[in-house]
Scaffold this motif. Structure first.
Motif, PDB file in Angstrom:
ATOM      1  N   ALA A   6      37.958  -8.136 -36.264  1.00 23.79           N
ATOM      2  CA  ALA A   6      37.734  -9.584 -36.149  1.00 23.79           C
ATOM      3  C   ALA A   6      37.778 -10.020 -34.688  1.00 23.79           C
ATOM      4  N   ARG A   9      34.485  -8.902 -33.125  1.00 22.71           N
ATOM      5  CA  ARG A   9      33.307  -9.592 -33.648  1.00 22.71           C
ATOM      6  C   ARG A   9      33.268 -11.078 -33.269  1.00 22.71           C
ATOM      7  N   ARG A  10      34.411 -11.662 -32.967  1.00 30.22           N
ATOM      8  CA  ARG A  10      34.452 -13.101 -32.693  1.00 30.22           C
ATOM      9  C   ARG A  10      33.600 -13.454 -31.481  1.00 30.22           C
ATOM     10  N   ARG A  11      32.823 -14.524 -31.624  1.00 28.83           N
ATOM     11  CA  ARG A  11      31.976 -15.020 -30.528  1.00 28.83           C
ATOM     12  C   ARG A  11      32.035 -16.541 -30.485  1.00 28.83           C
ATOM     13  N   THR A 114      35.909 -15.663 -38.529  1.00 30.59           N
ATOM     14  CA  THR A 114      35.120 -14.456 -38.266  1.00 30.59           C
ATOM     15  C   THR A 114      35.167 -13.520 -39.461  1.00 30.59           C
ATOM     16  N   GLU A 115      36.349 -13.343 -40.025  1.00 33.28           N
ATOM     17  CA  GLU A 115      36.506 -12.487 -41.196  1.00 33.28           C
ATOM     18  C   GLU A 115      35.667 -12.992 -42.368  1.00 33.28           C
ATOM     19  N   GLY A 119      30.868 -18.731 -37.993  1.00 32.60           N
ATOM     20  CA  GLY A 119      30.842 -18.800 -36.542  1.00 32.60           C
ATOM     21  C   GLY A 119      31.676 -19.974 -36.073  1.00 32.60           C
ATOM     22  N   THR A 120      32.264 -19.831 -34.897  1.00 29.48           N
ATOM     23  CA  THR A 120      33.108 -20.890 -34.340  1.00 29.48           C
ATOM     24  C   THR A 120      32.898 -21.027 -32.846  1.00 29.48           C
ATOM     25  N   ILE A 156      24.167 -15.025 -33.123  1.00 33.80           N
ATOM     26  CA  ILE A 156      25.451 -14.511 -32.639  1.00 33.80           C
ATOM     27  C   ILE A 156      25.238 -13.876 -31.266  1.00 33.80           C
TER      28      ILE A 156
END
Length: 211
Positions: A6, A9-11, A114-115, A119-120, A156
């Protein structure tokens, strides 16, 4: 998905699909926020879940005209309850511990999102007084700390550049010994870096397949 995946992968996502979040999805993010650690377990945070389109557009305007924010179906406005933060630890609680707690809360939201395949983007640039006007918090001892745009990602971004671990980590005392002096750890760091590179390559291939 484990925590490390996580994290990798977080963006910061700034393009969202025209798809609403369900009540269950929002509840999951708030559940993650609820379990944030805080000094003395003061939990000095409050959150406004903004779904109204006009309010989202107004918040986007206040955030230095970052118009993309309005495309996110939900914006979380994270507030610091100053009275709660200050009550046990005084000035340090207000100026440091409270900010640490809200930052940790935001990270919890980002990782859980993310999990969940969401998207944030963590937004900290905004006119604080105008956010207080919109949120109607002027009469309360509550301060806006950040906003988090959340939705299904339309695009992403790739991984951003990161400093080498050796450039910011030391042994025992600040700048006294570099991690390069710890041979076993250096070997592990190199291995971890290679594994991370492989992960990003596989992740990129996965995204290309989706397209």
């Amino acid at each position: 998905m484990d925590v490390l995946e996580a994290l990798l992968r977080r963006r910061s996502v700034r393009r969202f699909k025209d798809k609403e979040l369900t009540k269950e999805e929002i509840a999951e993010l708030l559940k993650a926020a609820r379990w944030t650690p805080s000094a003395g377990n003061r939990q000095p945070w409050e959150i406004v879940v903004v779904r109204d389109r006009e309010l989202r557009e107004e918040l986007a305007d206040i955030a230095l005209e970052q118009r993309w924010m309005a495309s996110a179906p939900v914006i979380f406005v994270v507030l610091l309850n100053e009275e709660m933060a200050e009550s046990k630890y005084g000035k340090r609680g207000l100026e440091l511990y409270g900010i640490q707690a809200t930052g940790a809360l935001i990270e919890n939201i980002l990782l859980r999102a993310t999990e969940m395949g969401l998207g944030t983007c963590w937004v900290g640039s905004f006119d604080e007084d105008r956010v207080e006007d919109v949120m109607r918090t002027h009469e309360e001892k509550v301060k806006p700390v950040a906003m988090v745009a959340v939705g299904y990602p339309k695009e992403i971004p790739g991984p951003p550049p990161r400093k080498e671990i050796n450039s910011f980590s030391y042994i025992d005392r600040y700048k006294e010994k570099s991690l390069r002096d710890w041979k076993g750890l250096v070997k592990y760091i190199k291995k971890a870096k290679l594994e991370t590179k492989r992960f990003f390559n596989s992740f990129q291939s996965e995204e290309n397949c989706k397209e």
